[in-house]
Design a protein around this motif. Structure first.
Motif, PDB file in Angstrom:
ATOM      1  N   THR A   1       0.856  -1.171   0.000  1.00 22.27           N
ATOM      2  CA  THR A   1       0.000   0.000   0.000  1.00 22.27           C
ATOM      3  C   THR A   1       0.894   1.225   0.000  1.00 22.27           C
ATOM      4  O   THR A   1       1.829   1.309   0.799  1.00 22.27           O
ATOM      5  N   ARG A   2       0.672   2.122  -0.930  1.00 16.15           N
ATOM      6  CA  ARG A   2       1.501   3.329  -1.025  1.00 16.15           C
ATOM      7  C   ARG A   2       0.617   4.560  -0.887  1.00 16.15           C
ATOM      8  O   ARG A   2      -0.421   4.647  -1.544  1.00 16.15           O
ATOM      9  N   GLN A   3       1.038   5.480  -0.066  1.00 22.09           N
ATOM     10  CA  GLN A   3       0.329   6.763   0.015  1.00 22.09           C
ATOM     11  C   GLN A   3       0.902   7.692  -1.048  1.00 22.09           C
ATOM     12  O   GLN A   3       2.101   7.685  -1.303  1.00 22.09           O
ATOM     13  N   VAL A   4       0.044   8.467  -1.655  1.00 21.04           N
ATOM     14  CA  VAL A   4       0.512   9.488  -2.602  1.00 21.04           C
ATOM     15  C   VAL A   4       0.172  10.825  -1.979  1.00 21.04           C
ATOM     16  O   VAL A   4      -1.003  11.141  -1.784  1.00 21.04           O
ATOM     17  N   ASP A   5       1.183  11.603  -1.630  1.00 20.79           N
ATOM     18  CA  ASP A   5       0.885  12.819  -0.873  1.00 20.79           C
ATOM     19  C   ASP A   5       1.170  14.087  -1.659  1.00 20.79           C
ATOM     20  O   ASP A   5       1.461  15.126  -1.070  1.00 20.79           O
ATOM     21  N   PHE A   6       1.099  14.013  -2.985  1.00 23.90           N
ATOM     22  CA  PHE A   6       1.214  15.265  -3.747  1.00 23.90           C
ATOM     23  C   PHE A   6       0.052  16.176  -3.359  1.00 23.90           C
ATOM     24  O   PHE A   6      -1.063  15.706  -3.176  1.00 23.90           O
ATOM     25  N   PRO A   7       0.340  17.477  -3.217  1.00 27.83           N
ATOM     26  CA  PRO A   7      -0.725  18.385  -2.774  1.00 27.83           C
ATOM     27  C   PRO A   7      -1.869  18.441  -3.782  1.00 27.83           C
ATOM     28  O   PRO A   7      -1.670  18.237  -4.974  1.00 27.83           O
ATOM     29  N   ARG A   8      -3.053  18.668  -3.264  1.00 27.37           N
ATOM     30  CA  ARG A   8      -4.235  18.813  -4.121  1.00 27.37           C
ATOM     31  C   ARG A   8      -4.664  20.264  -4.112  1.00 27.37           C
ATOM     32  O   ARG A   8      -4.416  20.963  -3.126  1.00 27.37           O
ATOM     33  N   PRO A   9      -5.402  20.741  -5.111  1.00 24.76           N
ATOM     34  CA  PRO A   9      -5.713  20.024  -6.355  1.00 24.76           C
ATOM     35  C   PRO A   9      -4.469  19.861  -7.230  1.00 24.76           C
ATOM     36  O   PRO A   9      -3.653  20.761  -7.317  1.00 24.76           O
ATOM     37  N   ARG A  10      -4.381  18.697  -7.853  1.00 23.10           N
ATOM     38  CA  ARG A  10      -3.200  18.407  -8.666  1.00 23.10           C
ATOM     39  C   ARG A  10      -3.440  18.855 -10.101  1.00 23.10           C
ATOM     40  O   ARG A  10      -4.533  18.704 -10.633  1.00 23.10           O
ATOM     41  N   ASP A  11      -2.373  19.350 -10.708  1.00 23.41           N
ATOM     42  CA  ASP A  11      -2.453  19.763 -12.105  1.00 23.41           C
ATOM     43  C   ASP A  11      -1.796  18.684 -12.965  1.00 23.41           C
ATOM     44  O   ASP A  11      -0.881  17.993 -12.500  1.00 23.41           O
ATOM     45  N   LEU A  12      -2.251  18.575 -14.221  1.00 20.56           N
ATOM     46  CA  LEU A  12      -1.694  17.549 -15.109  1.00 20.56           C
ATOM     47  C   LEU A  12      -0.181  17.655 -15.233  1.00 20.56           C
ATOM     48  O   LEU A  12       0.509  16.677 -15.491  1.00 20.56           O
ATOM     49  N   SER A  13       0.345  18.888 -15.042  1.00 22.14           N
ATOM     50  CA  SER A  13       1.785  19.089 -15.233  1.00 22.14           C
ATOM     51  C   SER A  13       2.615  18.313 -14.209  1.00 22.14           C
ATOM     52  O   SER A  13       3.787  18.035 -14.461  1.00 22.14           O
ATOM     53  N   ILE A  14       2.006  17.909 -13.073  1.00 22.51           N
ATOM     54  CA  ILE A  14       2.819  17.174 -12.101  1.00 22.51           C
ATOM     55  C   ILE A  14       3.247  15.813 -12.653  1.00 22.51           C
ATOM     56  O   ILE A  14       4.191  15.211 -12.157  1.00 22.51           O
ATOM     57  N   CYS A  15       2.561  15.339 -13.690  1.00 21.28           N
ATOM     58  CA  CYS A  15       2.923  14.049 -14.282  1.00 21.28           C
ATOM     59  C   CYS A  15       4.354  14.053 -14.823  1.00 21.28           C
ATOM     60  O   CYS A  15       4.921  12.998 -15.090  1.00 21.28           O
TER      61      CYS A  15
ATOM     62  N   PHE B   1       7.061  12.601  -9.261  1.00 20.00           N
ATOM     63  CA  PHE B   1       5.928  11.825  -9.790  1.00 20.00           C
ATOM     64  C   PHE B   1       6.441  10.616 -10.561  1.00 20.00           C
ATOM     65  O   PHE B   1       6.017   9.483 -10.333  1.00 20.00           O
ATOM     66  N   VAL B   2       7.374  10.895 -11.459  1.00 21.07           N
ATOM     67  CA  VAL B   2       7.914   9.828 -12.305  1.00 21.07           C
ATOM     68  C   VAL B   2       8.578   8.752 -11.437  1.00 21.07           C
ATOM     69  O   VAL B   2       8.443   7.554 -11.694  1.00 21.07           O
ATOM     70  N   GLU B   3       9.216   9.212 -10.386  1.00 14.42           N
ATOM     71  CA  GLU B   3       9.865   8.286  -9.461  1.00 14.42           C
ATOM     72  C   GLU B   3       8.840   7.343  -8.822  1.00 14.42           C
ATOM     73  O   GLU B   3       9.053   6.143  -8.713  1.00 14.42           O
ATOM     74  N   ARG B   4       7.727   7.937  -8.402  1.00 13.81           N
ATOM     75  CA  ARG B   4       6.655   7.147  -7.808  1.00 13.81           C
ATOM     76  C   ARG B   4       6.159   6.059  -8.762  1.00 13.81           C
ATOM     77  O   ARG B   4       6.002   4.904  -8.397  1.00 13.81           O
ATOM     78  N   VAL B   5       5.928   6.492 -10.006  1.00  7.25           N
ATOM     79  CA  VAL B   5       5.433   5.564 -11.018  1.00  7.25           C
ATOM     80  C   VAL B   5       6.439   4.450 -11.235  1.00  7.25           C
ATOM     81  O   VAL B   5       6.087   3.263 -11.290  1.00  7.25           O
TER      82      VAL B   5
END
Ligand SMILES: Nc1ncnc2c1ncn2[C@@H]1O[C@H](COP(=O)(O)OP(=O)(O)OP(=O)(O)O)[C@@H](O)[C@H]1O
Ligand SMILES: [Mg+2]
Lengths: 262, 258
Positions: free
Chosen positions: A226-240, A245-249
């Motif tokens: 189980t992994r938590q994703v704690d990027f702040p919200r609201p998220r913008d498409l640019s965070i991809c 982000f890429v590291e998480r993926v």
């Protein structure tokens, strides 16, 4: 923890007990109210089966499924569902397709005839939020695949379910349409904060949308990470495209590759 | 665009007229004995001369067929829904229905006459049998092939089996239903006529049998033409009804193929 959905040591076998397919074995999972959860895992590991268990479409042979504090013994009725195939009815207009759950689920069912105008206004408002304003009169075959999927999302949400169940809803769409729909889903969730369980094969999709990502093992499926994703919200498409982000993926991808081999 | 549709509309008439002209021309050109093949003009003459018995007998054939049809629609829809309702009933009865459907109904006529005697009843039952099995098989198929995902969406909301039938199953089976009707209607007249030929003293079949015995070949042909026209009219009626009730299948299919 105030879990809206809880699975405790659940096992599910299709077919006979002796020679059947063991789809899930000893799966445990907790999902809090208002949480956005993604479930990823190798093909055939039991993700769709997990969805059916939570909505009460199938019963486990072992263990207990609890939704909103009550053990699931039949259809839960507080859930809306959407799948990869929009499965809209071709003889109904988009609007009438979206009205369908209201003709079935209580208390709307008994109010439906008398309050039709009010419900239609609700459909129009929902259509507008997913970018389908003015398309209510069209028939499903007059909509593109992406538009049909938006309509299917509306149908899942029209009765304001506490729980939204999505089984690979964007898998059949092209990359641009898919990203559009990520944003539609993100905005709907930001506005209403229902609980979402999203099954997906797209790790970008999981990391972009979810608070929590559960990784399932190969069949018989159980939650192995189980992994938590704690990027702040609201998220913008640019965070991809951000390194974090890429590291998480990348981390998830390696994890799943390991799971598939195991 | 408009010219295209005009041509499309005229095409069947032009083809029919061309066939009649060819037939007339061949009869005259090769001096064919009108006792073997009467020319269309002689058939038209028979129509003028015998319009009253033709009309009277055609009416009997038509109403017996329609009564058989009405009963078949009622019971066929009912049994089709029942069979499509549950996997177990479907698996149990479907092969049998296909089997009954494969039996040539005309072969059953002598049995019906033994059971019910000479008269309209065998004709009605023959028409009924011809409509019944295709309706059952097609409606059951339409209902049994509901997308499982859609069923899940509705069941998760607490939909009862009856809700799924009314909202999805029955509308979905309508195109299958009409497909079966359009095939059955042409056969239904065959059934009615055969049973009239064997076991009745009225109806187009009986008229043709008597005319044949009296060597009135133009009248026999007039009977055939009457049957053909009734078949076309009924087919057209069903096609109209199909567009009204199940046009969505037609339109979505048409659009997808373009
Ligand atoms: N109705 C059923 N009857 C018998 N076996 C089934 C049934 N549904 C699923 N299974 C089996 O259970 C296992 C898990 O299926 P499930 O559909 O839950 O997988 P999934 O993770 O959703 O796969 P995918 O990612 O390909 O959609 C599979 O091996 C499948 O063959
Ligand atoms: Mg699946």
């Amino acid at each position: 923890m105030d879990a809206l959905v809880a699975l405790d040591d659940v096992s599910l076998t299709y077919g006979g007990a002796a020679d059947g397919t063991l789809a899930l074995d000893g799966t445990s999972l907790r999902i809090g109210g208002g949480e956005f959860v993604a479930v990823v895992g190798p093909s055939g590991c039991g993700k769709s089966s997990l969805m059916k268990l939570v909505t009460g479409l199938v019963r486990p042979q072992k263990g207990a499924v609890t939704v909103a504090g009550r053990e699931v013994t039949g259809p839960v009725k507080i859930a809306g569902m959407a799948f990869q195939n929009p499965s809209l009815l071709p003889w109904r207009t988009t609007r009438d397709n979206i009205l369908l759950p209201l003709e079935i689920v209580q208390p709307h069912r008994s109010r439906f005839r008398a309050h039709r105008a009010e419900y239609i206004a609700k459909v129009e408002a929902l259509l507008a939020t997913v970018g389908l304003a003015g398309c209510g009169d069209r028939f499903p075959w007059q909509l593109s695949g992406g538009m049909q999927q938006r309509a299917s999302l509306c149908r899942a949400l029209i009765h304001e379910p506490e729980l939204l169940m999505l089984d690979e809803p964007f898998a059949a769409l092209d990359a641009f349409t898919r990203e559009d729909l990520w944003c539609v889903l993100r905005d709907l969730w930001e506005a209403r904060r229902f609980t979402v369980i999203l099954v997906t094969h797209d790790l970008h999709e999981a990391v972009f949308l979810a608070d929590t990502i559960h990784v399932m093992s190969a069949r018989p499926g159980r939650i192995v990470a189980t992994r938590q994703v704690d990027f702040p919200r609201p998220r913008d498409l640019s965070i991809c495209y951000e390194p974090a982000f890429v590291e998480r993926v990348q981390e998830l991808r390696q994890y799943i590759a390991g799971v598939r081999l195991a | 665009m408009t010219r295209d549709t005009l041509q499309e509309r005229l095409a069947p008439w032009i083809c029919t007229i061309a066939l009649l002209l060819f037939w007339e021309g061949a009869c005259r050109g090769f001096a064919i004995d009108p006792f073997i093949l009467p020319p269309p003009s002689a058939v038209a003459g028979a129509f003028v001369k015998y319009w009253s018995p033709l009309l009277k007998n055609a009416w009997v054939t038509l109403w017996t067929t329609l009564v058989g049809f009405a009963i078949a629609v009622g019971f066929g829809l009912l049994l089709g829904i029942v069979i499509g309702w549950s996997r177990v009933i479907y698996n149990g009865l479907y092969p049998m229905m296909v089997g009954f459907n494969a039996v040539p109904k005309v072969a059953v006529v002598p049995i019906l006459i033994i059971w019910f005697g000479i008269g309209e009843v065998p004709a009605i039952i023959t028409a009924f049998l011809i409509f019944f099995f295709p309706i059952v098989v097609n409606v059951a198929t339409g209902i049994a092939t509901i997308e499982p995902e859609l069923e899940d969406v509705l069941r998760a909301l607490g939909a009862r089996k009856m809700d799924i039938m009314v909202k999805v199953g029955i509308p979905r089976s309508l195109p299958y239903f009409f497909a079966s009707l359009k095939v059955a209607i042409t056969l239904a007249f065959v059934g009615a006529v055969v049973s009239e030929t064997v076991g009745a003293n009225v109806g187009i079949g009986n008229l043709m049998l008597q005319a044949g015995a009296n060597f009135q070949l133009p009248l026999v042909f007039a009977g055939l033409v009457t049957l053909a026209v009734m078949g076309i009219v009924m087919y057209a009626l069903f096609a109209r009804l199909e567009v009204r009730l199940a046009g969505w299948a037609f339109r979505s299919g048409m659009n997808a193929s373009r």
